[in-house]
Design a protein around this motif. Structure first.
Motif, PDB file in Angstrom:
ATOM      1  N   LEU A   1       1.916  90.772  57.050  1.00 18.40           N
ATOM      2  CA  LEU A   1       3.038  89.996  57.620  1.00 18.40           C
ATOM      3  C   LEU A   1       3.171  88.698  56.596  1.00 18.40           C
ATOM      4  O   LEU A   1       4.159  88.470  56.272  1.00 18.40           O
ATOM      5  CB  LEU A   1       3.214  89.918  58.986  1.00 18.40           C
ATOM      6  N   THR A   2       2.030  88.112  56.732  1.00 17.02           N
ATOM      7  CA  THR A   2       1.868  86.811  56.118  1.00 17.02           C
ATOM      8  C   THR A   2       2.235  86.950  54.715  1.00 17.02           C
ATOM      9  O   THR A   2       2.998  86.281  53.811  1.00 17.02           O
ATOM     10  CB  THR A   2       0.255  86.070  56.182  1.00 17.02           C
ATOM     11  N   ARG A   3       1.636  88.106  53.805  1.00 13.44           N
ATOM     12  CA  ARG A   3       1.832  88.203  52.569  1.00 13.44           C
ATOM     13  C   ARG A   3       3.382  88.612  52.076  1.00 13.44           C
ATOM     14  O   ARG A   3       3.994  87.841  51.274  1.00 13.44           O
ATOM     15  CB  ARG A   3       0.937  89.541  52.025  1.00 13.44           C
ATOM     16  N   LEU A   4       3.868  89.493  53.097  1.00  5.95           N
ATOM     17  CA  LEU A   4       5.538  89.673  52.806  1.00  5.95           C
ATOM     18  C   LEU A   4       6.300  88.419  52.957  1.00  5.95           C
ATOM     19  O   LEU A   4       7.237  88.286  52.472  1.00  5.95           O
ATOM     20  CB  LEU A   4       6.037  90.943  53.715  1.00  5.95           C
ATOM     21  N   LEU A   5       5.799  87.646  53.833  1.00  4.65           N
ATOM     22  CA  LEU A   5       6.620  86.384  54.094  1.00  4.65           C
ATOM     23  C   LEU A   5       6.487  85.505  53.016  1.00  4.65           C
ATOM     24  O   LEU A   5       7.393  84.911  52.551  1.00  4.65           O
ATOM     25  CB  LEU A   5       6.292  85.604  55.491  1.00  4.65           C
ATOM     26  N   MET A   6       5.430  85.516  52.277  1.00  2.00           N
ATOM     27  CA  MET A   6       5.001  84.411  51.363  1.00  2.00           C
ATOM     28  C   MET A   6       5.636  84.906  50.164  1.00  2.00           C
ATOM     29  O   MET A   6       6.331  84.239  49.349  1.00  2.00           O
ATOM     30  CB  MET A   6       3.682  84.502  51.017  1.00  2.00           C
TER      31      MET A   6
ATOM     32  N   THR B   1       8.911  83.028  48.196  1.00  2.00           N
ATOM     33  CA  THR B   1       8.925  82.682  46.591  1.00  2.00           C
ATOM     34  C   THR B   1       9.858  83.238  45.837  1.00  2.00           C
ATOM     35  O   THR B   1      10.438  82.736  44.703  1.00  2.00           O
ATOM     36  CB  THR B   1       7.406  83.141  46.281  1.00  2.00           C
ATOM     37  N   LYS B   2      10.455  84.392  46.214  1.00  2.00           N
ATOM     38  CA  LYS B   2      11.617  84.855  45.428  1.00  2.00           C
ATOM     39  C   LYS B   2      12.847  84.429  45.834  1.00  2.00           C
ATOM     40  O   LYS B   2      14.103  84.718  45.001  1.00  2.00           O
ATOM     41  CB  LYS B   2      11.595  86.543  45.703  1.00  2.00           C
ATOM     42  N   ASP B   3      13.084  83.589  46.815  1.00  2.00           N
ATOM     43  CA  ASP B   3      14.191  83.024  47.255  1.00  2.00           C
ATOM     44  C   ASP B   3      14.318  81.622  46.755  1.00  2.00           C
ATOM     45  O   ASP B   3      15.455  81.214  46.805  1.00  2.00           O
ATOM     46  CB  ASP B   3      14.266  82.789  48.890  1.00  2.00           C
TER      47      ASP B   3
ATOM     48  N   GLY C   1      14.302  79.603  39.772  1.00  2.00           N
ATOM     49  CA  GLY C   1      14.164  78.424  38.767  1.00  2.00           C
ATOM     50  C   GLY C   1      12.996  77.829  39.097  1.00  2.00           C
ATOM     51  O   GLY C   1      12.740  76.773  38.286  1.00  2.00           O
ATOM     52  N   GLN C   2      12.223  77.999  40.177  1.00  2.00           N
ATOM     53  CA  GLN C   2      10.898  77.268  40.109  1.00  2.00           C
ATOM     54  C   GLN C   2       9.990  77.741  39.518  1.00  2.00           C
ATOM     55  O   GLN C   2       9.774  79.084  39.207  1.00  2.00           O
ATOM     56  CB  GLN C   2      10.430  77.458  41.951  1.00  2.00           C
ATOM     57  N   ALA C   3       9.101  76.928  38.983  1.00  2.00           N
ATOM     58  CA  ALA C   3       7.754  77.423  37.880  1.00  2.00           C
ATOM     59  C   ALA C   3       6.922  78.011  38.778  1.00  2.00           C
ATOM     60  O   ALA C   3       6.900  77.637  40.078  1.00  2.00           O
ATOM     61  CB  ALA C   3       7.238  76.248  37.114  1.00  2.00           C
ATOM     62  N   GLU C   4       6.076  78.858  38.308  1.00  2.00           N
ATOM     63  CA  GLU C   4       4.977  79.535  39.154  1.00  2.00           C
ATOM     64  C   GLU C   4       4.123  78.257  39.716  1.00  2.00           C
ATOM     65  O   GLU C   4       3.725  77.408  38.710  1.00  2.00           O
ATOM     66  CB  GLU C   4       4.231  80.441  38.586  1.00  2.00           C
ATOM     67  N   GLY C   5       3.310  78.409  40.665  1.00  2.00           N
ATOM     68  CA  GLY C   5       2.273  77.396  41.043  1.00  2.00           C
ATOM     69  C   GLY C   5       1.177  77.227  40.150  1.00  2.00           C
ATOM     70  O   GLY C   5       0.776  78.172  39.601  1.00  2.00           O
ATOM     71  N   GLY C   6       0.867  76.078  39.735  1.00  2.00           N
ATOM     72  CA  GLY C   6      -0.307  75.765  39.124  1.00  2.00           C
ATOM     73  C   GLY C   6       0.022  75.678  37.581  1.00  2.00           C
ATOM     74  O   GLY C   6      -0.831  75.165  36.903  1.00  2.00           O
ATOM     75  N   ARG C   7       1.165  75.950  37.069  1.00  2.00           N
ATOM     76  CA  ARG C   7       1.579  75.786  35.782  1.00  2.00           C
ATOM     77  C   ARG C   7       2.059  74.183  35.512  1.00  2.00           C
ATOM     78  O   ARG C   7       3.017  73.924  36.273  1.00  2.00           O
ATOM     79  CB  ARG C   7       2.469  76.718  35.379  1.00  2.00           C
ATOM     80  N   HIS C   8       1.864  73.756  34.291  1.00  2.00           N
ATOM     81  CA  HIS C   8       2.440  72.368  34.001  1.00  2.00           C
ATOM     82  C   HIS C   8       3.207  72.660  32.734  1.00  2.00           C
ATOM     83  O   HIS C   8       2.403  72.858  31.553  1.00  2.00           O
ATOM     84  CB  HIS C   8       1.457  71.351  33.813  1.00  2.00           C
ATOM     85  N   GLU C   9       4.392  72.654  32.604  1.00  2.00           N
ATOM     86  CA  GLU C   9       4.946  73.032  31.381  1.00  2.00           C
ATOM     87  C   GLU C   9       5.892  71.629  31.212  1.00  2.00           C
ATOM     88  O   GLU C   9       6.401  71.028  31.739  1.00  2.00           O
ATOM     89  CB  GLU C   9       5.986  74.162  31.598  1.00  2.00           C
TER      90      GLU C   9
END
Length: 130
Positions: free
Chosen positions: A108-113, A117-119, A122-130
């Motif tokens: 359930l935690t994985r599905l909620l997370m 993230t898909k909602d 336009g957000q960059a993936e975590g940990g990336r600096h572009e």
């Protein structure tokens, strides 16, 4: 022996009657899409896991206490063996219940997370600096 890996929704259908499983899945999917899980449902699952953890630990402690005192109480051996078998079965059942609940909570935690993230487009993936 092969290990069967089943998804969260499959576990509901394997454990519960079909109508109950459908009701449970319908309640869990209040977020809208097939993968969304409501946050409050996740918090209730977390509380349930904590309660089962306490029950499992208590059952294990009871079984260990019985096992340690077993040598002293051989006078009533037949009754004590029956009690030990019952306590061992109860400890196994409570541990299995806790492990199942913990696995469901993790899914359930994985599905909620994933739904959070898909909602946010336009957000960059975590940990990336572009």
């Amino acid at each position: 022996m092969s290990i069967i890996t089943e998804k969260l929704w499959e576990r509901f259908f394997n454990r519960l009657p079909e109508q109950t499983a459908n009701d449970a899945i319908r309640i869990l999917k209040r977020g809208g899409s097939a993968q969304d899980v409501d946050y409050f449902t996740l918090k209730e699952a977390e509380a349930q896991v904590a309660r089962y953890r306490v029950s499992a630990r208590s059952a294990i402690a009871s079984y260990k206490a019985w096992k340690a005192g077993r040598a002293v109480r051989l006078l009533f051996g037949v009754f004590r063996e029956r009690e030990g078998a019952h306590l061992r079965a109860h400890a196994r059942a409570m541990t299995a219940l806790f492990l199942d609940a913990r696995r469901d909570h993790s899914d359930l935690t994985r599905l909620l997370m994933a739904s959070m993230t898909k909602d946010t487009p336009g957000q960059a993936e975590g940990g990336r600096h572009e």
